[in-house]
Write a protein that holds these residues in place. Structure first.
Motif, short mmCIF file in Angstrom:
data_model
loop_
_atom_site.label_atom_id
_atom_site.label_comp_id
_atom_site.label_asym_id
_atom_site.label_seq_id
_atom_site.Cartn_x
_atom_site.Cartn_y
_atom_site.Cartn_z
N UNK A 120 0.81 -1.22 0.00
CA UNK A 120 0.00 0.00 0.00
C UNK A 120 0.84 1.27 0.00
N UNK A 121 2.02 1.22 0.63
CA UNK A 121 2.87 2.41 0.65
C UNK A 121 3.78 2.50 -0.59
N UNK A 122 3.69 1.51 -1.49
CA UNK A 122 4.46 1.52 -2.73
C UNK A 122 5.93 1.18 -2.58
N UNK A 123 6.34 0.72 -1.39
CA UNK A 123 7.76 0.45 -1.14
C UNK A 123 8.19 -0.98 -1.44
N UNK A 124 7.27 -1.94 -1.42
CA UNK A 124 7.63 -3.35 -1.54
C UNK A 124 6.82 -4.04 -2.63
N UNK A 125 7.50 -4.93 -3.36
CA UNK A 125 6.86 -5.73 -4.40
C UNK A 125 6.86 -7.18 -3.92
N UNK B 208 10.75 -7.74 -2.73
CA UNK B 208 11.91 -6.93 -3.10
C UNK B 208 11.50 -5.47 -2.98
N UNK B 209 12.44 -4.62 -2.67
CA UNK B 209 12.17 -3.19 -2.62
C UNK B 209 11.72 -2.72 -4.01
N UNK B 210 10.71 -1.88 -4.06
CA UNK B 210 10.22 -1.36 -5.34
C UNK B 210 11.27 -0.49 -6.02
N UNK B 211 12.27 -0.02 -5.27
CA UNK B 211 13.34 0.77 -5.86
C UNK B 211 14.51 -0.09 -6.32
N UNK B 212 14.38 -1.43 -6.16
CA UNK B 212 15.42 -2.35 -6.61
C UNK B 212 16.18 -2.96 -5.46
N UNK B 213 17.02 -3.90 -5.77
CA UNK B 213 17.82 -4.56 -4.74
C UNK B 213 17.65 -6.06 -4.78
N UNK B 214 18.13 -6.71 -3.75
CA UNK B 214 18.09 -8.17 -3.67
C UNK B 214 16.75 -8.63 -3.10
N UNK B 215 16.16 -9.64 -3.74
CA UNK B 215 14.88 -10.21 -3.28
C UNK B 215 15.11 -11.04 -2.02
N UNK B 216 14.08 -11.09 -1.17
CA UNK B 216 14.11 -11.91 0.04
C UNK B 216 13.03 -12.97 -0.05
N UNK C 262 10.59 -7.63 5.77
CA UNK C 262 10.71 -9.07 6.06
C UNK C 262 9.57 -9.48 6.98
N UNK C 263 9.40 -10.79 7.13
CA UNK C 263 8.38 -11.28 8.06
C UNK C 263 8.78 -10.89 9.47
N UNK C 264 7.79 -10.54 10.27
CA UNK C 264 8.07 -10.11 11.65
C UNK C 264 7.57 -11.11 12.67
N UNK C 265 7.22 -12.30 12.22
CA UNK C 265 6.76 -13.35 13.11
C UNK C 265 6.44 -14.59 12.30
N UNK C 266 6.09 -15.68 12.98
CA UNK C 266 5.81 -16.93 12.27
C UNK C 266 4.46 -16.91 11.58
N UNK C 267 4.32 -17.66 10.48
CA UNK C 267 3.03 -17.77 9.81
C UNK C 267 2.06 -18.64 10.60
N UNK C 268 0.76 -18.46 10.36
CA UNK C 268 -0.25 -19.30 11.00
C UNK C 268 -1.34 -19.61 9.97
N UNK C 269 -2.00 -20.77 10.11
CA UNK C 269 -3.02 -21.16 9.14
C UNK C 269 -4.32 -20.38 9.34
N UNK C 270 -4.92 -20.00 8.23
CA UNK C 270 -6.24 -19.38 8.23
C UNK C 270 -7.32 -20.40 7.90
#
Length: 115
Positions: free
Chosen positions: A11-16, A27-35, A76-84
């Protein structure tokens, strides 16, 4: 060979956010290494882009929907994933409402016949 699917800008246009083969990456919308964020498919942003929604294709997970918290500051992720969802299988294409109260998705029900 890299295969990219389902690109989504935060939503803030910073991440793809996108799918690369069977991995969810950002990856950063301005370029760089993907995570690499997770193993899965059909990624999308949760409300406010503070979470990532995806379908788990990990064996034994039933192709259910998962959510993982995402840090817009760190990318990056800030915690573990959980099932929905769990057990039904074939839950794909999640989209979160703006207010965060609803998630819509497709429930794929396939039947294979050998005749």
């Amino acid at each position: 060979m890299a295969r990219y699917f389902f690109p989504r800008l935060s939503e803030d246009g910073r991440w793809l956010l996108y799918q690369n083969g069977t991995q969810i990456e950002v990856v950063s919308a301005s370029g760089g290494r993907a995570r690499i964020l997770a193993r899965g498919e059909f990624p999308s942003w949760g409300t406010g882009s503070t979470s990532v929604l995806y379908t788990s294709d990990t064996p034994g997970k039933g192709r259910g929907l998962w959510s993982a918290p995402f840090s817009l500051t760190r990318g990056e992720l800030s915690g573990p994933p959980w099932p929905l969802t769990f057990g039904r299988g074939g839950d794909v294409g999640a989209a979160a409402s703006r207010d965060g109260t609803t998630i819509a998705f497709s429930a794929v029900d396939e039947s294979l016949n050998l005749e």
